[in-house]
Write an enzyme that holds these catalytic residues in place. Structure first.
Site, short mmCIF file in Angstrom:
data_model
loop_
_atom_site.label_atom_id
_atom_site.label_comp_id
_atom_site.label_asym_id
_atom_site.label_seq_id
_atom_site.Cartn_x
_atom_site.Cartn_y
_atom_site.Cartn_z
N LYS A 23 0.83 -1.22 0.00
CA LYS A 23 0.00 0.00 0.00
C LYS A 23 0.86 1.26 0.00
CE LYS A 23 -2.42 2.35 3.85
NZ LYS A 23 -1.28 3.06 4.33
N ASN A 24 1.91 1.26 0.84
CA ASN A 24 2.68 2.48 1.02
C ASN A 24 3.72 2.71 -0.07
OD1 ASN A 24 1.10 3.03 3.16
ND2 ASN A 24 2.59 2.46 4.73
N CYS A 121 -4.76 7.97 9.09
CA CYS A 121 -5.09 7.49 10.43
C CYS A 121 -4.74 8.52 11.49
CB CYS A 121 -4.32 6.20 10.70
SG CYS A 121 -4.89 4.85 9.68
N ARG A 126 0.42 14.34 13.07
CA ARG A 126 0.75 14.18 11.65
C ARG A 126 0.80 15.50 10.88
NH1 ARG A 126 -1.57 8.71 9.21
NH2 ARG A 126 0.47 8.69 8.26
N ASP A 311 4.28 0.30 12.05
CA ASP A 311 3.04 -0.35 11.57
C ASP A 311 2.98 -1.83 11.94
OD1 ASP A 311 2.09 2.00 9.87
OD2 ASP A 311 4.10 1.65 9.12
N ARG A 419 -9.05 -0.07 3.71
CA ARG A 419 -8.09 0.92 3.20
C ARG A 419 -6.75 0.28 2.88
NH1 ARG A 419 -6.16 5.30 6.72
NH2 ARG A 419 -4.61 5.33 5.07
N1 EPU Z 1 6.30 14.42 10.62
C1 EPU Z 1 6.36 15.75 10.94
N2 EPU Z 1 6.20 16.67 9.95
C2 EPU Z 1 5.99 16.31 8.64
C3 EPU Z 1 5.94 14.93 8.32
C4 EPU Z 1 6.10 14.01 9.34
O1 EPU Z 1 6.54 16.11 12.11
O2 EPU Z 1 5.84 17.20 7.77
C5 EPU Z 1 6.42 13.40 11.70
C6 EPU Z 1 5.10 12.62 11.87
O3 EPU Z 1 4.19 13.33 12.68
C7 EPU Z 1 5.57 11.32 12.50
C8 EPU Z 1 6.96 11.14 11.88
O4 EPU Z 1 7.35 12.40 11.34
O5 EPU Z 1 5.71 11.47 13.88
C9 EPU Z 1 7.02 10.11 10.78
O6 EPU Z 1 6.03 10.37 9.80
P1 EPU Z 1 6.26 10.00 8.26
O7 EPU Z 1 6.26 11.25 7.47
O8 EPU Z 1 7.44 9.09 8.17
O9 EPU Z 1 4.94 9.17 7.97
P2 EPU Z 1 3.99 9.27 6.69
O10 EPU Z 1 4.78 9.45 5.46
O11 EPU Z 1 2.88 10.22 6.99
C10 EPU Z 1 4.09 6.73 6.11
C11 EPU Z 1 3.08 5.64 6.02
C12 EPU Z 1 2.61 5.23 7.40
C13 EPU Z 1 3.82 4.79 8.21
C14 EPU Z 1 4.88 5.89 8.24
C15 EPU Z 1 6.16 5.48 8.95
C16 EPU Z 1 2.01 6.06 3.91
C17 EPU Z 1 0.79 6.48 3.18
N3 EPU Z 1 1.94 6.09 5.23
O12 EPU Z 1 3.40 7.81 6.72
O13 EPU Z 1 1.74 4.14 7.24
O14 EPU Z 1 3.42 4.50 9.53
O15 EPU Z 1 5.20 6.29 6.90
O16 EPU Z 1 6.71 4.35 8.33
O17 EPU Z 1 3.02 5.70 3.32
C18 EPU Z 1 -0.13 2.81 7.65
O18 EPU Z 1 0.16 2.21 6.61
O19 EPU Z 1 -1.03 2.43 8.45
C19 EPU Z 1 0.60 4.03 8.00
C20 EPU Z 1 0.20 4.88 8.94
#
Ligand code: EPU
Length: 438
Positions: A23-24, A121, A126, A311, A419
């Protein structure tokens, strides 16, 4: 609402299922297709709601999308990309976090973009500050409006030097999708290097991008003026694979996950073994089973790759309620990923959550008001209950708990699981679970 799964639990899950693409990764590769001046083909695509949401968003922007569900193949033709109507985009507000990644590609193609309010989620605040800072550093003008973000690049996008405060997956992808066609060289330090990101780099390289990944979390991109389409088969979904592995452990079952791939799961497999689970790596998948007797408690910390994925944490915690002794889990990626534990406690689990960084290194959430460490004392039999799905992975964990608990549980809000878990009801049936939709 017909969104309640009634589960008759206490039956070990036995059998075979297949996982398809991650998915990711898939959703990001779909966005990458926008950057090409010819069609792309993506294979091993799972039929999950996130794919539907991204398909709809691409179509709103003039991309022609053809899906062969059975084969799991997507054809994406971006030759007529156009600006979408704000009202149409707004209908997608809150449905996913992927739209933020449309910024770079749309700026390159159209010079402007409008991004709706994001969903995803609720496992922490976030924020998107890293994303917006990156776009501004490339020279984009970013306006945060009530309904979303308006973004323009009247003078084009210029390569830049960025250091992330934290190796964010999304921010690293934002940078890649923007830098590949920016003018000049971009260097990213403290980048995320998750396997899904490396596969996105594979896709971008197939499109004509020049990207190097150094050993010290530094990624360098030389911008190129044009990119073409790609043909690519997605890497498998290691989160789904690990979720089924945890289900095997929690229900004392035996599940073969076809499609699961060892190299991206090494850290999970080590933990699975330490807890007392058994696995066998096959040519085309991994068999996971509970060997009988007691599971062992563990001290565990989630982290960015190559650490233990956040995850993977929630499904595994359900199995840890059945381990003998005290397990400690320190969540360092999201500040609020233990909300799902309340339902487990209601089912008889003994879980205490703490603000302190327990059992590992101090993290950025320590000494703040975030309950991000958990102590799980087991084994405690789980009792059937009526529970509500809180988020995608927490929801799957609730489902595992209901499958492990003797008696009849009602799991409400089960649609959220669609999802990210393809055909999970069919898979449950194949594994011998007893359930019905209410
Ligand atoms: N963060 C910030 N500012 C930003 C972006 C991120 O502070 O602008 C913080 C977040 O709040 C969090 C940390 O950085 O505490 C890590 O967030 P990251 O950006 O790595 O996560 P993401 O890209 O929003 C993806 C996956 C998540 C997975 C995370 C970590 C997708 C669509 N989502 O999220 O997947 O947990 O990376 O590996 O790729 C899931 O599949 O259920 C899921 C939540």
């Amino acid at each position: 609402m017909r969104d309640v799964l009634q589960v008759n639990g206490g039956i070990p899950l036995h059998g075979e299922i297949t996982v398809r693409g991650a998915k990711n990764f898939v959703s990001k590769a779909m966005v990458a297709s926008l950057l090409g001046d010819s069609p792309s083909e993506l294979r091993n695509v799972p039929m999950i709601r996130d794919v539907t949401v991204v398909t709809e968003l691409l179509e709103l922007h003039g991309v022609k999308v053809d899906l062969d569900e059975e084969a799991g193949t997507l054809r994406l033709d971006p030759r007529n990309v156009e600006l979408a109507h704000v009202a149409d985009i707004d209908a997608h507000a809150g449905s996913s976090r992927i739209p933020i990644l449309f910024c770079g590609p749309l700026l390159h193609r159209l010079g402007e973009a409008f991004i709706p309010d994001l969903g995803g989620c609720r496992i922490g605040d976030r924020p998107i500050n890293y994303h917006l800072d990156i776009l501004r550093q490339f020279g984009a003008e970013v306006d945060k409006l009530d309904q979303g973000i308006a973004i323009r690049a009247p003078h084009g996008l210029i390569g830049t030097k960025v250091r992330l405060p934290y190796p964010s997956v999304g921010a690293t992808e934002q940078l890649l999708l923007t830098a590949v066609r920016a003018d000049g060289i971009t260097e990213l330090s403290n980048a995320a290097i998750e396997p899904e990101i490396l596969d996105l780099i594979n896709v971008l390289q197939k499109m004509g991008a020049i990207i190097s990944v150094d050993t010290d979390r530094v990624i360098r991109i030389e911008g190129v003026p044009r990119l073409c389409g790609f043909r690519h088969t997605s890497l498998p979904d290691r989160i789904e694979a690990a979720s089924w592995a945890s289900a095997a452990l929690a229900t004392r079952g035996d599940i073969t996950v076809r499609g699961a791939h060892q190299p991206e799961m090494t850290t999970f497999l080590n933990v699975f073994r330490k807890v007392g689970g058994e696995f066998d790596v096959l040519d085309d998948g991994i068999r996971f089973w509970h060997p009988g007797g007691d599971l062992r408690s563990i001290v565990l910390e989630t982290d960015v790759h190559p650490g233990f994925m956040t995850d993977w944490q929630q499904p595994l915690v359900v199995a840890l309620t059945q381990a003998k002794g005290l397990s400690i889990v320190h969540e360092t990626v999201y500040e609020n990923r233990f909300g799902f534990a309340d339902a487990l406690i209601g089912m008889g689990a003994n879980i205490q959550v703490y603000r302190e960084c327990l059992g590992g290194h101090p993290c950025r959430f320590g000494q703040r008001n975030f309950y991000h460490s958990a102590v799980i004392s087991g084994p405690t039999p789980l009792e059937a209950a009526d529970i509500e799905v809180p988020d995608l992975r927490g929801g799957f964990s609730h489902l595992i708990a209901a499958l492990a608990a003797k008696g009849q549980s009602n799991v409400a809000g089960i649609g959220i699981i669609d999802r990210g878990y393809e055909h999970f009801r069919d898979k449950l049936s194949a594994l011998g679970a007893e359930f019905r939709m209410l």
